[in-house]
Design a protein around this motif. Structure first.
Motif, PDB file in Angstrom:
ATOM      1  N   GLY A  87      -5.638   3.978  -0.056  1.00 52.89           N
ATOM      2  CA  GLY A  87      -4.884   4.231   1.182  1.00 52.89           C
ATOM      3  C   GLY A  87      -4.249   5.606   1.081  1.00 52.89           C
ATOM      4  O   GLY A  87      -3.063   5.795   1.361  1.00 52.89           O
ATOM      5  N   ARG A 135      -2.025   7.465   3.997  1.00 46.75           N
ATOM      6  CA  ARG A 135      -1.104   6.691   4.816  1.00 46.75           C
ATOM      7  C   ARG A 135       0.148   7.493   5.115  1.00 46.75           C
ATOM      8  O   ARG A 135       0.744   8.093   4.227  1.00 46.75           O
ATOM      9  N   ASP A 151      -5.284   8.453   8.476  1.00 47.66           N
ATOM     10  CA  ASP A 151      -4.635   7.221   8.067  1.00 47.66           C
ATOM     11  C   ASP A 151      -5.352   6.107   8.810  1.00 47.66           C
ATOM     12  O   ASP A 151      -5.008   5.757   9.939  1.00 47.66           O
ATOM     13  N   SER A 160      -5.385   3.071   8.506  1.00 48.42           N
ATOM     14  CA  SER A 160      -4.665   1.824   8.778  1.00 48.42           C
ATOM     15  C   SER A 160      -4.090   1.836  10.189  1.00 48.42           C
ATOM     16  O   SER A 160      -3.616   0.826  10.677  1.00 48.42           O
TER      17      SER A 160
END
Ligand code: ANZ
Length: 832
Positions: A22, A25, A121, A123
Motif C-alpha cells: 500500500g 496511501r 493510492d 485504496s
C-alpha cells in the motif's frame, strides 16, 4: 556487474511490492503538509489506453513522487468516469449489460495503468456508476432542485438524430454532434436545466483567486461572456401613427408597448437607423393584426427555425431578412422614426431578442444595411472613408446632439442617465452563458431522483430513499420518439408521491455524463462515507486540490461545471473553499508519428502495451518483440517535447530513452565509496538538483531530463562517481523512472526503499562554477588558458598569468606597455 538491466522483471517486482505495501496511501490524519494533485479520471472505453493517456498521468505522478520525497502527505488517486454513451452503444450492439461492459473496461484500464507504475493510492479508487457513489451525485442534484436551481423547461434542443440524444451547446461543434459528427437538428423537448447562469458572476470572480494558466482563464471568461451595456425601450407606432398599447398588460389602458433591446453601445444610439428583431420575437404575434405582411414573416421564421444558433450567428454569412410592414419604432433619444426588420442574425436566446441597428459601427448591421439600402450614420469620428465600416471604439462622438465631443465611455454614461430619467432605459449586464441542459434520454446515466404527482407536481425523492437505482431492462435502445429507454419500464416508473402518498411517476431522463465528474475530487478525500458525500473535516484538510492538470477541451465543460457545483456546495455550507482547484495546467496532445491526431479512424493509435508488455504474434501468442519497459516509455513521454505543446510520437525516441536508462544502469559499475560529491563534479551536481527541482514543478519535464542527461555525460567523461552522487542521481530521476531507480537503490544497499528517501538539496553558491578559464594573449595572440577561481581579483589574476611558465617566457626581457583585462574572460599583454 553481472546483472543486466531487465525492465520486465524489475517493473513487475516493484509494482507488486508497491501494491502489497500500500505504498502510496495518503494519510488522513497527518502532521505533514498536504499536497493534492489531480488528473482527469478517464472514461474507461473499450479501446483501452493509448500512448496519449500517460502523458498527463506521468507528469502529475512525477510531481506527486517528488513531493512525497520532500515530506508531503500526497493524495494522488485514480477513478472511473464510467457512465456514458459509448459504453451504452457497445452494450446495445453486443447485447451485453452496460454494467458488465463497464466492469470489463475498468479492469483492462486498471491493469494498463498499473503496468505504468503510477503511484496512485488505489485504496481510494472510485467509479461514478457505483450506487454508493451516484447516491451522492443524486443528493447534490436534489440540493439544486430544492433551491430552485434545477427546473424543467420546454425548449428547442440540439438533437443528434444518430445518438438519439439531446446535446448541450458545448457538445455541438460547428453544428455537429461532438461525438459522432452527425449534423445536429433542432427539436422541442422538455428538459431539466441547471441554473448555472445564476453563478455567472461568481464563476468570473473566482478566476481572480486561482492560479490557472492564462488561456484557460480567457476561455472561461469568453464563454461566460459578460457584456455590460443598456436595455433600451423603443415605443412602436402603427401605420396611422398611433402608439401601440401593450395588450399583455391587462386593464392598464396607458401601458404602451415597449420593444426592449440590449446594446453594449448605448453611446451609438444616434446612429440607429433601423431595428431588427429575431424572427421568433413574440411582438410579431401580439401585433399580427397591424402587420401587413404576416405570411412573408412567417415563411421567413419557419426557415430560420431550421438553423442552429451557431449557423445563424456566423459572421461572414450573407444577411437576409424581411421588413415588417405596418409598424415602425421611435428612437427614445433622437425621436427619429425607424423601420423594423426580422432577420436570423438576431437570436432569441441572447439579450432581449431585439437590437437597435447601428450600421456605421456594427459590422453585421453594416452588411445588412448595404444589402437593404438603409441609411448609415456615422456617430464616432474617425479617419475612415464615408460609408465604410468602423468599430468606433475610440474617437469622439459626432452627429449626436446630447453627447457630441464626448468619448464613447463618457457618452455611454450620459445616455443611460438620460434614458433612466425618461424611464426608457437602464444599465444592464448580459452573459453569453446559458443554463445547462441536464437531461439525457438514455439508459446508462444516473437516474434523476425526482417523481411527478398530478397534485404536487415535481417532487424530490426523499434522501433516505437514495440512491434511485437503474432498473434492469431488456433493451437499452433509445426510443425513436426521443424518450429514455426507462420510459418503457412501467413497474419502475410507478411510485408514490412523497407528499401525499398518492400515485406518482418517476422521471425517466438520466443525468449527462458531466454529472459524476463534477464532484469526484471531493469523494477521493473519503471514498466510503455512507452518511455524506465526504466527511467535512477530511474535505477541510485536503481541499482545495493543489494542482489539477487536464485537457484544454474540458475548459468550458467539465472544468466550468465542476467549479459551478463546488461554488454551490460552498454556498450551502457543504465545502469550505470557494474554488475547487488552486492551479490548473494543460498538456499538449501526443500525435501519431505522421503528426495527425491519434484516432481509430486513421488507424494510427498506439497502445502503451507495446512498450510495457511487448509485441506478440496474434495467432501463436509468441513474443515477437521484447518490451522496452514502462520506465523508458514514461521517460520518453516526458522528454518528447514541450509539455504544453502537441508532439508527434517517435519510435526512435522511445529507443533513445531506453538507451539512456541502460547508461543509468551502468553507473553502478562506476561507483566508488564516498559520502561527498567529487570536487570536479560538484558544481554540475548542484546545478542539476536546482534545475530538476524547479523544472518538475513548472511543466518543464523535458529540460529536467535533458539536465540529467548532461550530468550523465559529465560523469561518464570523468569516469567515476561516489555512492553519494549515485544516490542523489537516483532520487532526482526516480519520479520519471521509478522502477529502475528503486532497483539500483536496492542493489547498492542505500538503505530501505528509495521512496522513503529524502529529496536532495542544493546550495545556491555551489551552483555557480568556482573556477573559470582565463584566456591569455600576448600582443593579441592567444597563448593559453589558465584556470582561475571565480572570485579572483584583477591584480592577482594578472600576477598569476605573468608567472605562468609559457607566458613568463614570452614576456622575458620585454617591456609591458599596456595590460588589457576583460573580467572572467581574457588578459592581453601589449609588449615592446
Ligand atoms: C448597438 C451596437 C452598436 C451594437 C455597435 C454593437 C456595436 P456583446 O458585446 O457580445 O454582448 N445584439 C444584442 N442582442 C442580440 C441578439 N439577440 N442577437 C444578435 N445580436 C445581438 O454584443 C452585444 C451587441 O450585439 C449589442 O450591441 C447588439 O448590437 C448585438 F457599434 O447594439 B449592439
Amino acid at each position: 556487474m553481472d546483472r543486466k538491466y531487465d525492465p520486465i522483471q524489475i517493473e513487475a517486482k516493484w509494482q507488486k511490492r508497491w501494491e502489497e505495501a500500500g505504498a502510496f496511501r495518503a494519510e488522513d490524519n497527518s502532521s505533514k503538509p498536504k499536497f493534492y494533485p489531480l488528473i482527469e479520471f478517464p472514461y474507461p472505453s473499450g479501446a483501452g489506453l493509448h500512448v496519449g493517456h500517460p502523458r498527463p498521468y506521468t507528469a502529475m505522478d512525477i510531481v506527486a513522487r517528488k513531493r512525497r520525497l520532500e515530506g508531503y502527505n500526497v493524495l494522488f488517486t485514480m477513478g472511473w468516469d464510467a457512465f456514458g454513451l459509448p459504453t451504452e452503444n457497445y452494450a446495445i450492439k453486443n447485447k451485453i449489460h452496460p454494467r458488465k461492459v463497464t466492469e470489463d473496461n475498468i479492469k483492462r484500464f486498471k491493469e494498463q495503468l498499473q503496468s505504468l507504475g503510477l503511484s496512485f493510492d488505489w485504496s481510494r479508487e472510485i467509479d461514478t456508476t457505483d450506487p454508493n457513489y451516484f447516491k451522492w451525485t443524486q443528493w447534490i442534484f436534489l440540493q439544486f432542485f430544492e433551491r430552485g436551481l434545477a427546473y424543467k423547461k420546454s425548449m428547442t434542443i440540439n438533437w443528434c438524430p444518430s445518438c438519439k440524444v439531446g446535446l448541450a451547446n458545448e457538445e455541438v461543434v460547428q453544428g455537429c454532434c461532438e461525438r459522432c459528427k452527425t449534423q445536429v437538428v433542432r427539436k422541442p423537448k422538455e428538459q431539466w436545466m441547471l441554473k448555472i447562469t445564476d453563478y455567472a458572476e461568481k464563476l468570473l470572480e473566482g478566476l481572480d483567486e486561482v492560479d490557472f494558466i492564462e488561456r484557460v482563464k480567457t476561455q472561461q471568461r469568453n464563454w461566460i461572456g459578460k457584456s455590460e451595456g443598456a436595455e433600451i425601450d423603443f415605443e412602436l407606432y402603427d401605420a396611422s401613427g398611433k402608439r401601440l398599447e401593450d395588450r399583455e398588460v391587462c386593464g392598464e389602458a396607458s401601458a404602451y408597448y415597449k420593444l426592449k433591446i440590449f446594446t453594449s453601445r448605448p453611446d451609438t444610439i444616434y446612429g440607429t437607423t433601423y431595428m431588427v428583431i429575431s424572427p421568433e420575437h413574440p411582438m410579431i404575434r401580439q401585433f399580427a393584426d397591424r402587420i401587413a405582411n404576416m405570411p412573408a414573416l412567417e415563411e421567413y421564421a419557419e426557415n430560420a427555425a431550421k438553423k442552429s444558433d451557431f449557423e445563424r450567428a456566423e459572421m461572414n454569412k450573407d444577411k437576409t431578412g424581411v421588413k415588417i410592414e405596418g409598424i415602425y419604432a421611435k428612437n427614445p433619444i433622437s425621436g427619429a422614426e425607424m423601420p423594423i426588420f426580422i432577420s436570423d442574425y438576431v437570436l432569441m436566446t441572447y439579450g432581449t431578442g431585439a437590437i437597435m441597428a447601428v450600421p456605421a459601427h456594427d459590422e453585421r448591421d453594416h452588411e445588412f444595411a448595404k444589402k437593404f439600402d438603409l441609411p448609415i450614420i456615422r456617430v464616432i469620428k474617425n479617419e475612415v472613408a464615408d460609408g465604410e465600416f468602423d468599430a468606433g471604439e475610440y474617437g469622439e462622438l459626432i452627429n449626436s446632439p446630447l453627447i457630441n465631443g464626448l468619448s464613447p465611455d463618457k457618452a455611454k454614461e450620459k445616455i443611460v442617465e438620460e434614458l433612466e430619467k425618461l424611464g426608457l432605459g437602464r444599465k444592464k449586464i448580459n452573459y453569453k452563458l446559458r443554463d445547462w441542459v441536464f437531461s439525457r434520454q438514455r439508459y446508462w446515466g444516473e437516474p434523476m431522483p425526482l417523481v411527478y404527482c398530478e397534485e404536487h407536481g415535481w417532487q424530490g425523492v426523499p434522501e433516505n430513499e437514495l440512491p434511485v437505482l437503474l432498473p434492469d431492462v431488456e433493451n437499452y435502445e433509445p426510443t425513436d420518439n426521443g424518450e429514455s429507454p426507462l420510459a418503457n419500464m412501467e413497474d419502475w416508473i410507478r411510485t408514490t408521491c412523497p407528499v401525499c402518498g398518492g400515485p406518482a411517476r418517476r422521471e425517466t431522463d438520466t443525468m449527462p455524463q458531466w454529472a459524476g465528474s463534477s464532484w469526484y475530487y471531493l469523494r477521493y478525500t473519503d471514498t466510503t462515507n455512507e452518511k455524506a458525500l465526504a466527511d467535512k473535516a477530511l474535505m477541510d484538510y485536503w481541499l482545495p486540490v493543489d494542482w489539477y492538470n487536464g485537457g484544454m477541451e474540458h475548459t468550458t465543460l467539465h472544468l466550468l461545471y465542476s467549479r459551478f457545483w463546488h461554488r454551490f456546495l460552498y454556498d450551502i455550507g457543504v465545502v469550505g473553499t470557494k474554488e475547487p482547484y488552486m492551479k490548473r495546467t494543460s498538456h499538449g496532445l501526443i500525435l501519431a508519428e505522421d503528426s495527425r491526431k491519434m484516432s481509430k479512424s486513421f488507424g494510427n493509435v498506439i497502445s502503451p502495451d507495446k512498450y510495457t508488455k511487448g509485441v506478440f504474434d496474434e495467432k501463436t501468442g509468441e513474443m515477437l518483440k521484447q518490451p522496452i519497459g514502462a520506465d523508458a516509455l514514461r521517460l520518453f513521454e516526458m522528454f518528447i517535447g514541450d509539455f504544453e505543446k502537441p508532439n508527434p510520437w517517435s519510435e526512435d525516441g522511445v529507443i533513445g530513452a531506453r538507451r539512456y536508462l541502460d547508461k543509468v544502469w551502468q553507473l553502478m559499475e562506476m561507483t566508488v565509496d564516498g559520502e561527498e560529491y567529487l570536487p570536479e563534479l560538484e558544481t554540475v551536481m548542484h546545478q542539476t538538483i536546482k534545475k530538476v527541482s524547479y523544472d518538475y514543478e513548472n511543466l518543464k519535464f523535458n529540460t529536467a531530463i535533458a539536465q540529467l542527461m548532461t550530468l550523465m555525460n559529465e560523469i561518464r567523461t570523468y569516469g567515476t562517481l561516489t555512492r553519494r552522487m549515485l544516490k542523489d542521481y537516483l532520487l532526482l530521476l526516480n519520479p520519471v523512472a521509478p522502477h529502475i531507480t528503486e532497483e539500483i537503490w536496492e542493489i547498492m544497499n542505500f538503505g530501505g526503499e528509495l521512496r522513503n528517501g529524502t529529496w536532495p538539496k542544493y546550495e545556491e553558491e555551489k551552483t555557480v562554477d568556482s573556477v573559470f578559464n582565463m584566456a591569455i594573449s600576448v600582443n593579441g595572440k592567444f597563448k593559453m588558458t589558465i584556470p582561475m577561481a571565480s572570485e579572483i581579483a584583477k591584480e592577482e589574476a594578472i600576477e598569476k598569468a605573468k608567472t605562468e611558465k609559457k607566458i613568463a617566457a614570452a614576456l622575458e626581457g620585454r617591456e609591458i606597455v599596456k595590460t588589457i583585462y576583460v573580467e572572467k574572460k581574457m588578459i592581453n599583454f601589449v609588449i615592446k
